[in-house]
Design a protein around this motif. Structure first.
Motif, PDB file in Angstrom:
ATOM      1  N   LEU A  25       0.734  -1.194  -0.161  1.00  0.00           N
ATOM      2  CA  LEU A  25      -0.208  -0.193   0.139  1.00  0.00           C
ATOM      3  C   LEU A  25       0.862   1.296  -0.172  1.00  0.00           C
ATOM      4  O   LEU A  25       0.404   2.243  -0.549  1.00  0.00           O
ATOM      5  CB  LEU A  25      -0.910   0.047   1.184  1.00  0.00           C
ATOM      6  N   ARG A  26       2.072   1.283   0.534  1.00  0.00           N
ATOM      7  CA  ARG A  26       2.953   2.409   0.658  1.00  0.00           C
ATOM      8  C   ARG A  26       3.583   2.568  -0.963  1.00  0.00           C
ATOM      9  O   ARG A  26       3.998   3.665  -0.970  1.00  0.00           O
ATOM     10  CB  ARG A  26       3.898   2.299   1.613  1.00  0.00           C
ATOM     11  N   ASP A  27       3.796   1.653  -1.758  1.00  0.00           N
ATOM     12  CA  ASP A  27       4.351   1.757  -2.879  1.00  0.00           C
ATOM     13  C   ASP A  27       3.669   2.691  -3.788  1.00  0.00           C
ATOM     14  O   ASP A  27       2.628   2.274  -4.215  1.00  0.00           O
ATOM     15  CB  ASP A  27       4.594   0.346  -3.643  1.00  0.00           C
ATOM     16  N   PRO A  28       4.250   3.807  -4.369  1.00  0.00           N
ATOM     17  CA  PRO A  28       3.553   4.765  -4.915  1.00  0.00           C
ATOM     18  C   PRO A  28       3.365   4.341  -6.497  1.00  0.00           C
ATOM     19  O   PRO A  28       2.304   4.859  -7.286  1.00  0.00           O
ATOM     20  CB  PRO A  28       4.305   5.904  -5.490  1.00  0.00           C
ATOM     21  N   PHE A  29       3.951   3.154  -6.986  1.00  0.00           N
ATOM     22  CA  PHE A  29       3.687   2.661  -8.331  1.00  0.00           C
ATOM     23  C   PHE A  29       2.734   1.377  -8.409  1.00  0.00           C
ATOM     24  O   PHE A  29       2.532   0.681  -9.097  1.00  0.00           O
ATOM     25  CB  PHE A  29       5.235   2.179  -8.799  1.00  0.00           C
ATOM     26  N   GLY A  30       2.367   1.011  -6.935  1.00  0.00           N
ATOM     27  CA  GLY A  30       1.181  -0.242  -7.014  1.00  0.00           C
ATOM     28  C   GLY A  30       1.969  -1.435  -6.909  1.00  0.00           C
ATOM     29  O   GLY A  30       1.220  -2.403  -7.396  1.00  0.00           O
ATOM     30  N   MET A  31       3.147  -1.714  -6.976  1.00  0.00           N
ATOM     31  CA  MET A  31       3.945  -3.075  -7.076  1.00  0.00           C
ATOM     32  C   MET A  31       3.730  -3.672  -5.817  1.00  0.00           C
ATOM     33  O   MET A  31       3.427  -3.274  -4.568  1.00  0.00           O
ATOM     34  CB  MET A  31       5.307  -2.776  -6.991  1.00  0.00           C
ATOM     35  N   LEU A  32       3.390  -5.056  -5.972  1.00  0.00           N
ATOM     36  CA  LEU A  32       3.056  -5.994  -5.037  1.00  0.00           C
ATOM     37  C   LEU A  32       4.575  -6.442  -4.303  1.00  0.00           C
ATOM     38  O   LEU A  32       5.582  -6.709  -5.085  1.00  0.00           O
ATOM     39  CB  LEU A  32       2.445  -7.318  -5.589  1.00  0.00           C
ATOM     40  N   HIS A  33       4.409  -6.321  -2.709  1.00  0.00           N
ATOM     41  CA  HIS A  33       5.784  -6.668  -2.218  1.00  0.00           C
ATOM     42  C   HIS A  33       5.459  -7.809  -1.421  1.00  0.00           C
ATOM     43  O   HIS A  33       4.510  -8.102  -0.842  1.00  0.00           O
ATOM     44  CB  HIS A  33       6.288  -5.457  -1.402  1.00  0.00           C
TER      45      HIS A  33
END
Length: 287
Positions: A59-67
């Motif tokens: 949710l923190r990733d501004p690019f919407g990448m899954l971590h």
């Protein structure tokens, strides 16, 4: 044959490098998996395990990448004991060097087995002695026979050049290698031995006896015997010769300690008896 039992001690040896072995064990590993200690975060493209998705980081990733979370597996290592059985290891003064060596072999074999690691032992003078050696194993089979043979063995009048050949039997995979010796080798032989073990984590354990280097008077006539060649020599001791003798002994020890330190670990010194608590602390410190 009755076997003297070494003290029931545990040696918590430690490594600071990561094992590459796939088999699970007790040491830090280069392998990532579902268990073990938290290692780091990676994108799902880097580590394809959707079961470990970290919603907060995603949710923190501004690019919407899954971590996803990656965890560090625990792996086994190989523990090998290189044992010097040359003539000088047959010295019997305040203690028997070979008895001390057998105690070390017994305790290291038990420690490796408890940790789930393999244990191997290669004994050598000017050649490797297969009858005293044990190939890598996690089993206790044959351990008692090996220890009884070590305790009964009487070193011959030979040097320790075969330790380099024994080092070649360990293989390329990084291992914890314990060298038990009095290290009365020439500088050339010492350099060749440590060079042959350059890819491993080497723990030198020096075995000495106070009666070998007992305080000598400044004057007197002595007969000296070389345990590795059998040669005897009459020496007229005088202050200048005594001082030169002591200087050479200290220079040899300084060279050995410097060489060992350059290859990762300071040597551990045993004189007459094994201080198990000190040895445990030395091993737990890692390289």
């Amino acid at each position: 044959m009755s076997m003297t039992v070494a003290p029931p001690v545990d040696l918590p040896y430690q490594i600071i490098w990561r094992s590459r072995a796939l088999r699970q064990g007790a040491h830090r590993s280069t392998q990532s998996g579902a268990g073990g200690l938290f290692r780091d975060l990676a994108t799902l493209l880097e580590h394809r395990d959707p079961r470990r998705i970290d919603l907060r980081q995603t949710l923190r990733d501004p690019f919407g990448m899954l971590h996803v979370r990656r965890f560090e597996e625990r792996s086994q290592i190989g523990v090998t004991l290189l044992l010097d059985v040359s003539g000088s290891m047959g010295f019997h003064g305040a203690a028997r060097k070979m008895a001390l060596a057998a105690d070390l072999a017994q305790v290291f074999a038990a420690a490796a087995r408890r940790a789930g690691d393999t244990f191997a032992l290669y004994a050598a003078d000017d050649q490797v002695h297969d009858a005293l050696s044990v190939p890598p194993t996690r089993s206790r089979t044959g351990e008692e026979t090996m220890l009884a043979a070590l305790r009964a063995y009487v070193p011959k009048r030979k040097g320790a050049s075969g330790l380099v050949e024994a080092a070649g039997k360990i293989g390329r995979k990084r291992s914890l290698v314990v060298i038990v010796s009095d290290f009365l080798l020439s500088e050339v032989q010492l350099e060749a031995l440590f060079a042959a073990l350059s890819g491993h984590d080497v723990v030198p354990i020096r075995v000495a006896d106070t009666r070998e280097s007992a305080t000598l008077p400044s004057w007197g006539l002595f007969e000296l015997a070389d345990l590795e060649t059998g040669r005897r020599r009459l020496v007229v001791m005088r202050p200048a010769l005594k001082a030169e003798w002591q200087r050479r002994i200290e220079a040899r020890r300084a060279f050995f300690r410097s060489l060992a330190a350059r290859h990762g670990r300071e040597p551990f010194e045993i004189t007459d008896r094994i201080a198990w608590d000190r040895l445990g602390a030395h091993l737990a410190a890692g390289a």
